[in-house]
Design an enzyme around this catalytic site. Structure first.
Site, mmCIF file in Angstrom:
data_model
loop_
_atom_site.group_PDB
_atom_site.id
_atom_site.type_symbol
_atom_site.label_atom_id
_atom_site.label_comp_id
_atom_site.label_asym_id
_atom_site.label_seq_id
_atom_site.Cartn_x
_atom_site.Cartn_y
_atom_site.Cartn_z
ATOM 1 N N ASP A 236 24.573 18.888 34.278
ATOM 2 C CA ASP A 236 25.976 18.922 34.702
ATOM 3 C C ASP A 236 26.086 19.451 36.133
ATOM 4 O OD1 ASP A 236 26.865 18.357 31.890
ATOM 5 O OD2 ASP A 236 25.906 20.286 31.578
ATOM 6 N N HIS B 260 28.004 22.843 27.329
ATOM 7 C CA HIS B 260 27.555 21.498 27.752
ATOM 8 C C HIS B 260 28.296 20.488 26.875
ATOM 9 C CE1 HIS B 260 25.189 18.112 28.976
ATOM 10 N NE2 HIS B 260 24.744 17.914 27.754
HETATM 11 N N1 LIG Z 1 21.500 19.113 27.525
HETATM 12 C C1 LIG Z 1 21.533 17.970 28.162
HETATM 13 O O1 LIG Z 1 21.922 17.921 29.338
HETATM 14 C C2 LIG Z 1 21.106 16.700 27.498
HETATM 15 C C3 LIG Z 1 20.734 16.687 26.179
HETATM 16 N N2 LIG Z 1 20.344 15.523 25.561
HETATM 17 C C4 LIG Z 1 19.956 15.614 24.150
HETATM 18 O O2 LIG Z 1 18.533 15.653 24.053
HETATM 19 C C5 LIG Z 1 18.148 15.237 22.742
HETATM 20 C C6 LIG Z 1 17.011 14.231 22.814
HETATM 21 O O3 LIG Z 1 17.454 13.053 23.460
HETATM 22 P P1 LIG Z 1 16.522 11.747 23.518
HETATM 23 O O4 LIG Z 1 15.154 12.075 23.965
HETATM 24 O O5 LIG Z 1 17.311 10.740 24.255
HETATM 25 O O6 LIG Z 1 16.515 11.348 21.965
HETATM 26 P P2 LIG Z 1 15.477 10.424 21.189
HETATM 27 O O7 LIG Z 1 16.097 10.067 19.897
HETATM 28 O O8 LIG Z 1 14.967 9.338 22.084
HETATM 29 O O9 LIG Z 1 14.279 11.430 20.944
HETATM 30 C C7 LIG Z 1 14.404 12.548 20.130
HETATM 31 C C8 LIG Z 1 13.068 12.788 19.497
HETATM 32 O O10 LIG Z 1 13.141 14.001 18.754
HETATM 33 C C9 LIG Z 1 12.346 13.829 17.627
HETATM 34 N N3 LIG Z 1 12.684 14.846 16.617
HETATM 35 C C10 LIG Z 1 13.693 14.832 15.719
HETATM 36 N N4 LIG Z 1 13.628 15.921 14.933
HETATM 37 C C11 LIG Z 1 12.579 16.645 15.371
HETATM 38 C C12 LIG Z 1 12.007 17.872 14.965
HETATM 39 N N5 LIG Z 1 12.491 18.574 13.915
HETATM 40 N N6 LIG Z 1 10.916 18.324 15.628
HETATM 41 C C13 LIG Z 1 10.403 17.620 16.645
HETATM 42 N N7 LIG Z 1 10.886 16.447 17.070
HETATM 43 C C14 LIG Z 1 11.980 15.967 16.456
HETATM 44 C C15 LIG Z 1 12.624 12.400 17.173
HETATM 45 O O11 LIG Z 1 11.600 11.902 16.317
HETATM 46 C C16 LIG Z 1 12.670 11.678 18.504
HETATM 47 O O12 LIG Z 1 11.402 11.148 18.878
HETATM 48 C C17 LIG Z 1 19.425 14.673 22.097
HETATM 49 O O13 LIG Z 1 19.983 15.668 21.245
HETATM 50 C C18 LIG Z 1 20.331 14.433 23.291
HETATM 51 O O14 LIG Z 1 21.691 14.442 22.941
HETATM 52 C C19 LIG Z 1 20.295 14.351 26.241
HETATM 53 C C20 LIG Z 1 20.656 14.303 27.571
HETATM 54 C C21 LIG Z 1 21.114 15.468 28.288
HETATM 55 O O1 LIG Z 2 26.070 12.867 26.651
HETATM 56 C C1 LIG Z 2 25.124 12.952 25.857
HETATM 57 O O2 LIG Z 2 25.222 12.841 24.636
HETATM 58 C C2 LIG Z 2 23.779 13.255 26.430
HETATM 59 C C3 LIG Z 2 23.970 14.414 27.311
HETATM 60 O O3 LIG Z 2 24.054 15.532 26.865
HETATM 61 C C4 LIG Z 2 24.293 14.160 28.715
HETATM 62 O O4 LIG Z 2 24.041 13.059 29.239
HETATM 63 O O5 LIG Z 2 24.815 15.073 29.333
#
Ligand SMILES: NC(=O)C1=CN([C@@H]2O[C@H](COP(=O)(O)OP(=O)(O)OC[C@H]3O[C@@H](n4cnc5c(N)ncnc54)[C@H](O)[C@@H]3O)[C@@H](O)[C@H]2O)C=CC1
Ligand SMILES: O=C([O-])CC(=O)C(=O)O
Length: 329
Positions: free
Chosen positions: A159, A187
């Site tokens: 952000d 967030h």
């Molecule tokens: N804070 C931020 O700024 C942001 C946060 N996110 C969040 O990050 C997270 C991951 O996003 P992506 O990589 O796009 O999702 P994704 O679905 O591509 O990957 C998530 C991975 O986590 C694994 N997983 C699920 N449960 C698990 C566990 N108990 N232990 C270990 N691995 C586990 C899944 O098998 C999957 O491979 C989501 O919650 C998303 O919303 C995404 C973008 C920005």
């Molecule tokens: O918006 C979402 O769900 C993924 C995220 O946290 C971001 O892009 O900031």
């Protein structure tokens, strides 16, 4: 060669993992001369895909990559970890708010908090990226009573970086001219990106912009709803930019933020700026050597007060929700 730093990454076979791991292994987290051991956690069905990612890591022949361990047991993967990047969690899809993921993702962070408590190295630093990041960090922290609370943080750096980019584009300045950006609160769509303390080339950003309507009705919602705009455009949530921010956040925490500037991190509130103590809320912080300090003494006007209070109220509601789900005591 010195002893490798053990960096645990959860959700390593996911979208963010696919960008994050290669940047850590190439030295962008800890520096090119610091050897790193990656310890990668996934759920059992994703281990095969993770093996493929590890083959690709091997194929890069990164000089700083001293080893890779993979597995589905956090008690094993977190053993001796110095840094843990908790990314693994379900992402939201179109039409959801990040808070809608609390029930689905919250339980992941109880087990991982306990495993970190029992197995991580004494100097562990934890960054939570998986959503809803602030409250997931609260859950992990609450389940790790032996780890000092200041070792837990959640990601609002994406952000922060988005806010810098939007401001730079508006005023026609390079991003390097922007300082003292702050994201306050959660967030989520209630977050408050603050231009009243930011600067462009040393001048107050709100004054340089000189357009309260743009600030209120374009800048704040664009930054706060950027994640949803990316889901709408890409069909899946931000990944490379989230990995980049996870690196920025953790690198600055460990190695120090730029002299004369500050960064945004969601950390345990000590009551600063009227944010209820104990919530994991985003603040302006300076960092050095694995520690952070909340920047003190900023004047908060009525507009900013209202925005910060609204986001903090949402964090308090999320805390109540996870308490009633039995995820924190
Ligand atoms: N804070 C931020 O700024 C942001 C946060 N996110 C969040 O990050 C997270 C991951 O996003 P992506 O990589 O796009 O999702 P994704 O679905 O591509 O990957 C998530 C991975 O986590 C694994 N997983 C699920 N449960 C698990 C566990 N108990 N232990 C270990 N691995 C586990 C899944 O098998 C999957 O491979 C989501 O919650 C998303 O919303 C995404 C973008 C920005
Ligand atoms: O918006 C979402 O769900 C993924 C995220 O946290 C971001 O892009 O900031």
């Amino acid at each position: 060669m010195s002893t490798p730093v053990k960096v645990a990454v959860t959700g390593a076979a996911g979208q963010i993992g696919y960008s994050l791991l290669f940047r850590i292994a190439s030295g962008e987290l800890l520096g090119k001369d610091t050897p790193v051991e990656l310890r990668l956690l996934e759920i059992t069905p994703a281990l095969k895909a993770l093996e493929g990612v590890v083959m690709e890591l091997d194929d890069c022949a990164f000089p700083a990559l001293a080893g890779v361990e993979i597995g589905d047991d956090p008690n094993v993967i977190f053993d001796g970890a110095n840094v843990a990047l908790l990314v693994g969690a379900r992402p939201r899809t179109k039409g959801m708010e990040r808070g809608d993921l609390l029930e689905a993702n919250g339980a992941i962070f109880t087990a991982q908090g306990r495993a970190l408590n029992d197995h991580a190295a004494d100097d562990i630093r934890i960054t939570v990226t998986g959503n809803p990041a602030n409250t997931n960090a609260l859950i992990a922290m609450s389940n790790a009573p032996d780890i000092p609370t200041e070792r837990f943080s959640a990601l609002t750096r994406l952000d922060h970086n988005r806010a810098i980019a939007q401001l730079a584009a508006k005023v026609g300045a390079p991003v390097t001219d922007i300082r003292h950006m702050t994201i306050w609160g959660n967030h989520s769509a209630t977050q408050y990106p603050d231009l009243f303390h930011a600067e462009v080339g040393g001048r107050n950003a709100a004054e340089v912009v000189g357009d309260q309507d743009w600030l209120e009705n374009t800048f704040i919602p664009t930054v706060a709803k950027r994640g949803a705009a990316i889901i709408e455009a890409r069909g899946s949530s931000s990944a490379a930019s989230a990995a980049s921010a996870t690196i920025d956040h953790t690198r600055d925490w460990l190695l120090g933020s730029a002299e004369g500037d500050w960064v945004s991190m969601a950390v345990r509130s000590d009551g600063s700026y009227g944010v209820a103590e104990g919530l994991i809320s985003s603040f302006p912080v300076t960092t050095s050597g694995g520690s952070y300090e909340i920047v003190q003494g900023l004047e908060i006007d009525d507009f900013s007060r209202g925005k910060i209070d609204a986001s903090v109220a949402e964090l308090a509601e999320e805390r109540e929700a996870v308490t009633s789900l039995g995820l924190i005591g």
